[in-house]
Motif scaffolding. Structure first.
Motif, PDB file in Angstrom:
ATOM      1  N   GLY A 280     -16.354  -2.201   5.140  1.00  0.00           N
ATOM      2  CA  GLY A 280     -15.749  -1.900   6.347  1.00  0.00           C
ATOM      3  C   GLY A 280     -14.126  -2.746   5.998  1.00  0.00           C
ATOM      4  N   LEU A 281     -14.324  -3.870   5.117  1.00  0.00           N
ATOM      5  CA  LEU A 281     -13.150  -4.986   4.688  1.00  0.00           C
ATOM      6  C   LEU A 281     -12.262  -3.497   3.932  1.00  0.00           C
ATOM      7  CD1 LEU A 281     -14.653  -8.029   2.643  1.00  0.00           C
ATOM      8  CD2 LEU A 281     -13.432  -7.801   4.937  1.00  0.00           C
ATOM      9  N   TRP A 282     -12.647  -2.404   3.158  1.00  0.00           N
ATOM     10  CA  TRP A 282     -11.842  -1.624   1.948  1.00  0.00           C
ATOM     11  C   TRP A 282     -10.858  -0.574   3.268  1.00  0.00           C
ATOM     12  CZ3 TRP A 282     -11.728  -3.253  -1.913  1.00  0.00           C
ATOM     13  CH2 TRP A 282     -12.564  -3.421  -2.751  1.00  0.00           C
ATOM     14  N   GLN A 283     -11.129  -0.488   4.513  1.00  0.00           N
ATOM     15  CA  GLN A 283     -10.063   0.080   5.407  1.00  0.00           C
ATOM     16  C   GLN A 283      -9.262  -0.717   6.327  1.00  0.00           C
ATOM     17  OE1 GLN A 283     -11.717   0.670   9.746  1.00  0.00           O
ATOM     18  NE2 GLN A 283     -13.804   0.685   9.109  1.00  0.00           N
ATOM     19  N   LEU A 284      -9.049  -2.050   5.867  1.00  0.00           N
ATOM     20  CA  LEU A 284      -8.002  -2.633   6.606  1.00  0.00           C
ATOM     21  C   LEU A 284      -6.918  -2.601   4.951  1.00  0.00           C
ATOM     22  CD1 LEU A 284      -9.805  -5.522   7.338  1.00  0.00           C
ATOM     23  CD2 LEU A 284      -8.835  -3.252   8.920  1.00  0.00           C
ATOM     24  N   LEU A 285      -7.652  -2.810   3.628  1.00  0.00           N
ATOM     25  CA  LEU A 285      -6.960  -2.685   3.236  1.00  0.00           C
ATOM     26  C   LEU A 285      -5.745  -1.381   2.218  1.00  0.00           C
ATOM     27  CD1 LEU A 285      -8.566  -5.410   0.828  1.00  0.00           C
ATOM     28  CD2 LEU A 285      -7.081  -5.530   1.331  1.00  0.00           C
ATOM     29  N   ARG A 286      -7.528   0.005   2.078  1.00  0.00           N
ATOM     30  CA  ARG A 286      -7.152   0.695   2.187  1.00  0.00           C
ATOM     31  C   ARG A 286      -5.062   1.738   2.193  1.00  0.00           C
ATOM     32  NH1 ARG A 286     -11.399   3.763   3.701  1.00  0.00           N
ATOM     33  NH2 ARG A 286     -12.479   2.675   2.349  1.00  0.00           N
ATOM     34  N   PRO A 287      -5.085   0.825   3.225  1.00  0.00           N
ATOM     35  CA  PRO A 287      -3.730   2.107   4.722  1.00  0.00           C
ATOM     36  C   PRO A 287      -2.395   1.079   3.238  1.00  0.00           C
ATOM     37  CG  PRO A 287      -4.838   1.509   5.526  1.00  0.00           C
ATOM     38  CD  PRO A 287      -5.937   1.158   4.512  1.00  0.00           C
ATOM     39  N   ARG A 288      -2.583   0.023   2.615  1.00  0.00           N
ATOM     40  CA  ARG A 288      -1.370  -1.009   1.356  1.00  0.00           C
ATOM     41  C   ARG A 288      -1.949  -1.007   0.610  1.00  0.00           C
ATOM     42  NH1 ARG A 288      -0.840  -5.087   5.491  1.00  0.00           N
ATOM     43  NH2 ARG A 288      -1.836  -5.295   7.095  1.00  0.00           N
ATOM     44  N   MET A 289      -2.161   0.247  -0.091  1.00  0.00           N
ATOM     45  CA  MET A 289      -1.723   0.155  -1.835  1.00  0.00           C
ATOM     46  C   MET A 289      -3.042   1.309  -2.075  1.00  0.00           C
ATOM     47  SD  MET A 289      -2.242  -2.639  -4.639  1.00  0.00           S
ATOM     48  CE  MET A 289      -3.799  -3.252  -4.569  1.00  0.00           C
ATOM     49  N   SER A 290      -1.948   2.371  -2.307  1.00  0.00           N
ATOM     50  CA  SER A 290      -2.558   3.494  -3.844  1.00  0.00           C
ATOM     51  C   SER A 290      -3.714   3.815  -4.417  1.00  0.00           C
ATOM     52  CB  SER A 290      -1.721   5.130  -3.248  1.00  0.00           C
ATOM     53  OG  SER A 290      -1.064   4.574  -4.097  1.00  0.00           O
ATOM     54  N   LEU A 291      -3.318   1.931  -5.129  1.00  0.00           N
ATOM     55  CA  LEU A 291      -4.109   1.781  -6.302  1.00  0.00           C
ATOM     56  C   LEU A 291      -5.867   1.277  -6.335  1.00  0.00           C
ATOM     57  CD1 LEU A 291      -4.234   1.333  -9.197  1.00  0.00           C
ATOM     58  CD2 LEU A 291      -3.491  -1.095  -8.230  1.00  0.00           C
ATOM     59  N   LEU A 292      -6.045   1.088  -4.244  1.00  0.00           N
ATOM     60  CA  LEU A 292      -7.171   1.038  -4.793  1.00  0.00           C
ATOM     61  C   LEU A 292      -7.432   2.667  -3.938  1.00  0.00           C
ATOM     62  CD1 LEU A 292      -7.169  -1.348  -2.012  1.00  0.00           C
ATOM     63  CD2 LEU A 292      -7.705  -1.821  -3.907  1.00  0.00           C
ATOM     64  N   ALA A 293      -7.182   3.562  -3.604  1.00  0.00           N
ATOM     65  CA  ALA A 293      -8.500   4.937  -4.020  1.00  0.00           C
ATOM     66  C   ALA A 293      -7.941   5.559  -5.231  1.00  0.00           C
ATOM     67  CB  ALA A 293      -6.799   5.916  -2.839  1.00  0.00           C
ATOM     68  N   ALA A 294      -6.976   5.199  -6.167  1.00  0.00           N
ATOM     69  CA  ALA A 294      -7.327   6.079  -7.258  1.00  0.00           C
ATOM     70  C   ALA A 294      -8.743   4.960  -7.849  1.00  0.00           C
ATOM     71  CB  ALA A 294      -6.272   5.831  -8.220  1.00  0.00           C
ATOM     72  N   LEU A 295      -8.044   3.899  -7.491  1.00  0.00           N
ATOM     73  CA  LEU A 295      -9.604   3.074  -8.979  1.00  0.00           C
ATOM     74  C   LEU A 295     -11.156   3.314  -8.088  1.00  0.00           C
ATOM     75  CD1 LEU A 295     -10.659   0.315  -9.950  1.00  0.00           C
ATOM     76  CD2 LEU A 295     -10.626  -0.588  -7.774  1.00  0.00           C
ATOM     77  N   GLY A 296     -10.948   3.920  -7.021  1.00  0.00           N
ATOM     78  CA  GLY A 296     -12.152   3.874  -5.780  1.00  0.00           C
ATOM     79  C   GLY A 296     -13.132   5.666  -7.115  1.00  0.00           C
ATOM     80  N   ASP A 297     -11.599   6.454  -7.305  1.00  0.00           N
ATOM     81  CA  ASP A 297     -11.723   7.569  -7.765  1.00  0.00           C
ATOM     82  C   ASP A 297     -11.989   7.208  -9.689  1.00  0.00           C
ATOM     83  OD1 ASP A 297     -11.884   8.901  -5.029  1.00  0.00           O
ATOM     84  OD2 ASP A 297     -10.216   8.916  -5.446  1.00  0.00           O
ATOM     85  N   GLY A 298     -11.831   6.695  -9.671  1.00  0.00           N
ATOM     86  CA  GLY A 298     -11.696   6.406 -11.509  1.00  0.00           C
ATOM     87  C   GLY A 298     -10.493   6.697 -11.919  1.00  0.00           C
ATOM     88  N   LEU A 299      -9.763   6.395 -11.437  1.00  0.00           N
ATOM     89  CA  LEU A 299      -7.820   7.666 -11.817  1.00  0.00           C
ATOM     90  C   LEU A 299      -6.921   6.756 -12.397  1.00  0.00           C
ATOM     91  CD1 LEU A 299      -7.523  10.476  -8.717  1.00  0.00           C
ATOM     92  CD2 LEU A 299      -8.466  10.474 -11.156  1.00  0.00           C
TER      93      LEU A 299
END
Length: 473
Positions: A280-299
């Motif tokens: 659940g921590l990720w939903q607090l951090l995700r909106p603050r940095m697009s890099l986290l989404a890229a990291l999770g998607d392997g980009l």
């Protein structure tokens, strides 16, 4: 660690196990001062005099020698003051800085990577009000006089008005946060704590750091430049506290101008309720940095004029980044990481606990010992800190123990180098399975992760509804 030809983040495990000359003596000198701080510097116990003398002796031959000797002499007599405490904090920081330098030099030799640049441009900023710094220094001096075993509730509570005065000034928020957290820790442990229960090294670290931050000009806005190129994530280090969370992404930057790749970091932080844990921590951090989404998607990420400090910390702005092509962190570790230069450490940040160097290992065997998991590489043992594996991803201590390749942060703790796993490769039914600690950063369909995300969403929704009702009243 791995053969030199295919590359790898860590080459010579034997160098990490070879004693560093003078390391034990330097740490023993620091311990001598820390023990005096336990019982207090106003009336130091006679049996602490030898430790103070050894501490001063460790600085002999340095530019701090005379000032340190004067300060320790007055402290032993019980006549020291704030200026002496500031000198002692500086001497202790310098001594631990030398330990940091020796340990990182050994890591540089072991990895074979290029060393960090030895210079850091001066930062900028308006000097804060001197009276605020003096108030903070006065409170810290009161702590030193009383010692950790001599504190009372009034001394600890005196930090509250100091923190309130510091917080409105952005340049003083680091000091305010440090003092606030330090006071809370002292209060939680309880005044009159027994000496055998005092975390002497930790509290002396916090005290010395705060003392130096009260020096005008010690805290300035970091000098920055801009970088353009491809960012290749390696892994994420998640820091969780009851009321806050931070994700620090370690990555390699390939500059667009073709210059040498460099290790960089990018961090996102957020306040959190104590009911939000795990994935659940990720939903607090995700909106603050697009890099986290890229990291999770392997980009990878393509950066355009992204600000970065001399220490390699990206001042992240989504407006200067866009998602790039797929990038496998293990390919990055095998091919690009060995060619990258390490990040530079600012003078005030030179401390062994700040060491966190990305490395790559493969070809090891894993086994359990009394102290925990150990990787044996080329006959050399290296401890693995599985307690640092976060619960916010699919990576588990069991997966680390069954792995054959590992991306990790090399740290130094409890007198030895230790590995903090970020991601592993393991063979399951003749297939290679990759598990990343940050795999759920961009979202997940994993049942356990999805349940944690839903629980966090429900908890946050309830808290927002309650806060709204209070505001309406």
């Amino acid at each position: 660690m791995v053969p030199a030809d295919p590359g790898g983040g860590l080459m010579r495990t034997d160098l990490l196990l070879t004693p560093v000359t003078g390391l034990d003596e330097a740490l023993a000198a620091v311990d001598g001062f820390d023990e005096a701080l336990v019982s207090g510097l106003l009336r130091p116990r006679p049996d602490r005099a030898a430790g103070l003398a050894a501490f001063a002796g460790a600085l002999a031959g340095t530019p701090l020698a005379t000032r340190t000797a004067e300060a320790t002499a007055r402290t032993a007599e019980g006549s020291s003051g704030e200026d002496d405490y500031l000198a002692l904090a500086g001497a202790r920081t310098a001594l631990l800085g030398s330990v940091h330098d020796a340990l990182t030099e050994r890591i540089t030799e072991a990895t074979g990577r290029g060393p960090a640049e030895a210079t850091s441009p001066a930062g900028t900023g308006t000097p804060p009000l001197a009276n605020l710094l003096a108030a903070a220094r006065s409170w810290l001096a009161d702590l030193a006089r009383a010692g950790w075993t001599g504190l009372d509730h009034d001394t600890i509570a005196a930090s509250a008005p100091v923190v309130s005065a510091l917080l409105p000034d952005p340049s003083l928020r680091r000091l305010a946060t440090l003092i606030d957290g330090f006071a809370a820790e002292l209060a939680a442990t309880g005044p009159g704590t027994a000496a055998d229960r005092v975390p002497a090294r930790r509290w002396a670290d916090l005290w010395a750091r705060a003392m130096l931050l009260t020096v005008p000009g010690a805290v300035t806005a970091p000098a920055t430049e801009t970088v353009t190129g491809r960012l290749l994530p390696l892994g994420v280090d998640l820091h969780e506290h009851p009321t806050a969370v931070q994700a620090q992404v370690h990555a390699v930057l390939e500059p667009a101008d073709g210059s040498t790749p460099r290790l960089v970091r990018a961090a996102a932080s957020a306040p959190k309720p104590d009911t939000v844990v795990g994935a659940g921590l990720w939903q607090l951090l995700r909106p603050r940095m697009s890099l986290l989404a890229a990291l999770g998607d392997g980009l990878s990420m393509d950066l355009d004029a992204m600000p970065v400090t001399a220490e390699g910390d990206l001042i992240w702005s989504d407006g200067h980044a866009r998602a790039g092509q797929p990038a496998d962190p293990f390919v990055t570790a095998r091919v690009v990481l060995p060619t990258a230069t390490d990040a530079f450490t600012a003078p005030l940040d030179r401390h062994p606990v700040r060491i966190a160097v990305p490395v790559f290992l493969e070809g090891y065997t894993a086994h359990q010992e009394d102290d925990g998991l150990v990787f044996t590489v080329a006959g050399q043992p290296l401890a693995v800190d599985t307690d640092r594996v976060p619960a916010a991803g699919p990576l588990t201590p069991e997966a680390v123990a069954a792995s054959g390749a590992c991306l990790a942060l090399l740290r130094w703790d409890a007198g030895a180098y230790r590995l903090q796993p970020l991601a592993v490769e393991a063979t399951v039914r003749k297939k290679t399975v990759v598990l990343h600690g940050g795999a759920w950063a961009g979202g997940t369909t994993d049942k356990a992760g999805a349940r944690a995300e839903k629980a966090a969403t429900d908890a946050v929704a309830v808290l927002r509804e309650r806060a709204g009702r209070l505001l309406r009243k």
